[in-house]
Design a protein around this motif. Structure first.
Motif, PDB file in Angstrom:
ATOM      1  N   HIS A   1       0.835  -1.190   0.000  1.00 48.34           N
ATOM      2  CA  HIS A   1       0.000   0.000   0.000  1.00 48.34           C
ATOM      3  C   HIS A   1       0.874   1.246   0.000  1.00 48.34           C
ATOM      4  O   HIS A   1       2.024   1.224   0.413  1.00 48.34           O
ATOM      5  CB  HIS A   1      -0.915   0.010   1.234  1.00 48.34           C
ATOM      6  N   GLY A   2       0.301   2.358  -0.434  1.00 50.24           N
ATOM      7  CA  GLY A   2       0.994   3.633  -0.376  1.00 50.24           C
ATOM      8  C   GLY A   2       1.489   4.127  -1.720  1.00 50.24           C
ATOM      9  O   GLY A   2       1.948   5.267  -1.830  1.00 50.24           O
ATOM     10  N   HIS A   3       1.440   3.319  -2.745  1.00 47.31           N
ATOM     11  CA  HIS A   3       1.829   3.765  -4.079  1.00 47.31           C
ATOM     12  C   HIS A   3       1.104   2.919  -5.102  1.00 47.31           C
ATOM     13  O   HIS A   3       0.530   1.883  -4.782  1.00 47.31           O
ATOM     14  CB  HIS A   3       3.347   3.663  -4.277  1.00 47.31           C
ATOM     15  N   PHE A   4       1.132   3.373  -6.353  1.00 50.90           N
ATOM     16  CA  PHE A   4       0.495   2.662  -7.443  1.00 50.90           C
ATOM     17  C   PHE A   4       1.529   1.853  -8.222  1.00 50.90           C
ATOM     18  O   PHE A   4       2.743   1.960  -7.990  1.00 50.90           O
ATOM     19  CB  PHE A   4      -0.214   3.648  -8.387  1.00 50.90           C
ATOM     20  N   LYS A   5       1.012   1.086  -9.178  1.00 49.71           N
ATOM     21  CA  LYS A   5       1.881   0.193  -9.933  1.00 49.71           C
ATOM     22  C   LYS A   5       2.949   0.954 -10.724  1.00 49.71           C
ATOM     23  O   LYS A   5       4.108   0.540 -10.784  1.00 49.71           O
ATOM     24  CB  LYS A   5       1.031  -0.667 -10.871  1.00 49.71           C
ATOM     25  N   ARG A   6       2.556   2.093 -11.313  1.00 51.78           N
ATOM     26  CA  ARG A   6       3.527   2.843 -12.115  1.00 51.78           C
ATOM     27  C   ARG A   6       4.623   3.486 -11.264  1.00 51.78           C
ATOM     28  O   ARG A   6       5.639   3.933 -11.778  1.00 51.78           O
ATOM     29  CB  ARG A   6       2.786   3.913 -12.923  1.00 51.78           C
TER      30      ARG A   6
ATOM     31  N   ALA B   1       3.542   0.594 -20.912  1.00 50.34           N
ATOM     32  CA  ALA B   1       2.309  -0.195 -20.738  1.00 50.34           C
ATOM     33  C   ALA B   1       1.424   0.405 -19.674  1.00 50.34           C
ATOM     34  O   ALA B   1       0.203   0.454 -19.789  1.00 50.34           O
ATOM     35  CB  ALA B   1       2.674  -1.640 -20.392  1.00 50.34           C
ATOM     36  N   GLY B   2       2.080   0.904 -18.627  1.00 49.37           N
ATOM     37  CA  GLY B   2       1.268   1.512 -17.566  1.00 49.37           C
ATOM     38  C   GLY B   2       0.568   2.756 -18.045  1.00 49.37           C
ATOM     39  O   GLY B   2      -0.593   2.994 -17.743  1.00 49.37           O
TER      40      GLY B   2
ATOM     41  N   ARG C   1      11.975   0.130 -10.776  1.00 53.20           N
ATOM     42  CA  ARG C   1      13.300   0.725 -10.839  1.00 53.20           C
ATOM     43  C   ARG C   1      14.401  -0.346 -10.827  1.00 53.20           C
ATOM     44  O   ARG C   1      15.491  -0.140 -11.325  1.00 53.20           O
ATOM     45  CB  ARG C   1      13.496   1.674  -9.672  1.00 53.20           C
ATOM     46  N   LYS C   2      14.113  -1.486 -10.222  1.00 51.23           N
ATOM     47  CA  LYS C   2      15.083  -2.561 -10.178  1.00 51.23           C
ATOM     48  C   LYS C   2      15.179  -3.318 -11.492  1.00 51.23           C
ATOM     49  O   LYS C   2      16.142  -4.033 -11.744  1.00 51.23           O
ATOM     50  CB  LYS C   2      14.733  -3.538  -9.060  1.00 51.23           C
ATOM     51  N   ALA C   3      14.188  -3.225 -12.315  1.00 49.42           N
ATOM     52  CA  ALA C   3      14.181  -3.963 -13.577  1.00 49.42           C
ATOM     53  C   ALA C   3      15.134  -3.305 -14.558  1.00 49.42           C
ATOM     54  O   ALA C   3      15.515  -2.151 -14.416  1.00 49.42           O
ATOM     55  CB  ALA C   3      12.770  -3.995 -14.155  1.00 49.42           C
ATOM     56  N   PRO C   4      15.554  -4.011 -15.555  1.00 50.53           N
ATOM     57  CA  PRO C   4      16.395  -3.416 -16.603  1.00 50.53           C
ATOM     58  C   PRO C   4      15.714  -2.218 -17.234  1.00 50.53           C
ATOM     59  O   PRO C   4      14.505  -2.080 -17.216  1.00 50.53           O
ATOM     60  CB  PRO C   4      16.582  -4.556 -17.603  1.00 50.53           C
ATOM     61  N   ALA C   5      16.549  -1.360 -17.764  1.00 54.40           N
ATOM     62  CA  ALA C   5      16.021  -0.114 -18.310  1.00 54.40           C
ATOM     63  C   ALA C   5      15.019  -0.350 -19.423  1.00 54.40           C
ATOM     64  O   ALA C   5      13.965   0.280 -19.477  1.00 54.40           O
ATOM     65  CB  ALA C   5      17.189   0.739 -18.818  1.00 54.40           C
TER      66      ALA C   5
END
Length: 269
Positions: free
Chosen positions: A237-242, A261-262, A248-252
């Protein structure tokens, strides 16, 4: 054949029985002679039979009447009332009959008994409330759950000649079948469905569950921006998917695709 005893509340029934018994003894003509002369012996016999059927308090009041007809007329005035009183009582009774209606939740047999009692009260005043009037009143004042059978009766039966007991029996059969199927009232079922939906919405609010990003936006905007939705990427909770840190951990390249997509999902939503 013994004469029945006259009571305070049985004059109508008593008068019917008394007339039949006097007729069996061939002395009724002394009470209602018409144009013929009254036979003295029959008159005395009829008077004796009438006096023998009276309680002491009534007997003392009519003992001065010397003929059977005078005794009969005196009893009729005492228990039915004078013509003006009788007319006033009939007017009051007609008003009560016009206002009579089947109450919500009232059993059909109970309401039928009330209508039958009204017919008996008419008879006590010397009037007749026929089957045609009773059937019309019954069909016009039953609740909506019985409307289908009322429509069928009026369409396929002649209600002007139908007996009251027959109409009541047809309604009773339909009502029993409806109750057995648990379909007493469609409105009650709809109300329960609406109440359940309201309960479900309250449950969702208590759980703080916005089901998607846009719901989260609307919740945040309605509460001044202090409340945030739940991320459907990491479940926190506290933030949305985007805004999820996992992006940020995923590859660029993958992060860019997910971000695109978001954004695209947001446009579609």
């Amino acid at each position: 054949m013994a004469m029945p005893m006259l009571m305070v509340d049985n004059y109508t029934v008593w008068a019917i029985k008394a007339q039949a018994i006097l007729d069996v003894h061939t002395v009724w003509e002394a009470v209602a002679p018409g144009d013929a002369a009254v036979n003295a012996r029959k008159d005395k016999t009829a008077r004796a039979l009438l006096l023998g059927a009276l309680p002491e308090d009534v007997l003392l009041q009519v003992s001065t009447k010397l003929t059977a007809r005078e005794v009969w007329d005196s009893l009729k005035v005492r228990f039915v009332g004078a013509d003006r009183v009788r007319a006033a009582r009939l007017a009051t009774l007609r008003g009560k009959f016009d206002r009579l209606k089947m109450a919500d939740g009232e059993e059909l047999d109970v309401y039928g008994g009330r209508l039958a009692a009204m017919a008996a009260r008419y008879a006590n005043l010397g009037e007749t409330l026929g089957d045609a009037a009773l059937v019309k009143k019954l069909l016009d004042t039953v609740p909506d759950r019985l409307f289908p059978v009322v429509a069928g009766i009026e369409q396929f039966q002649d209600v002007t000649t139908m007996a009251f007991d027959e109409a009541l029996g047809r309604l009773r059969v339909f009502d029993e079948r409806v109750r057995c199927r648990g379909q007493d009232s469609g409105e009650r079922t709809d109300g329960q469905l609406l109440y359940t939906a309201a309960q479900w919405r309250a449950r969702e609010r208590r759980q703080g569950g916005a089901r998607d990003d846009d719901d989260g936006k609307s919740v945040a905007s309605s509460s001044g921006g202090n409340r945030r939705g739940r991320c459907y990427k990491c479940g926190e909770h506290g933030h949305f998917k985007r805004e999820c840190p996992e992006l940020r951990k995923a590859p660029a390249a993958k992060r860019a695709l997910l971000a695109d997509a978001g954004v695209e999902d947001d446009r579609l939503l």
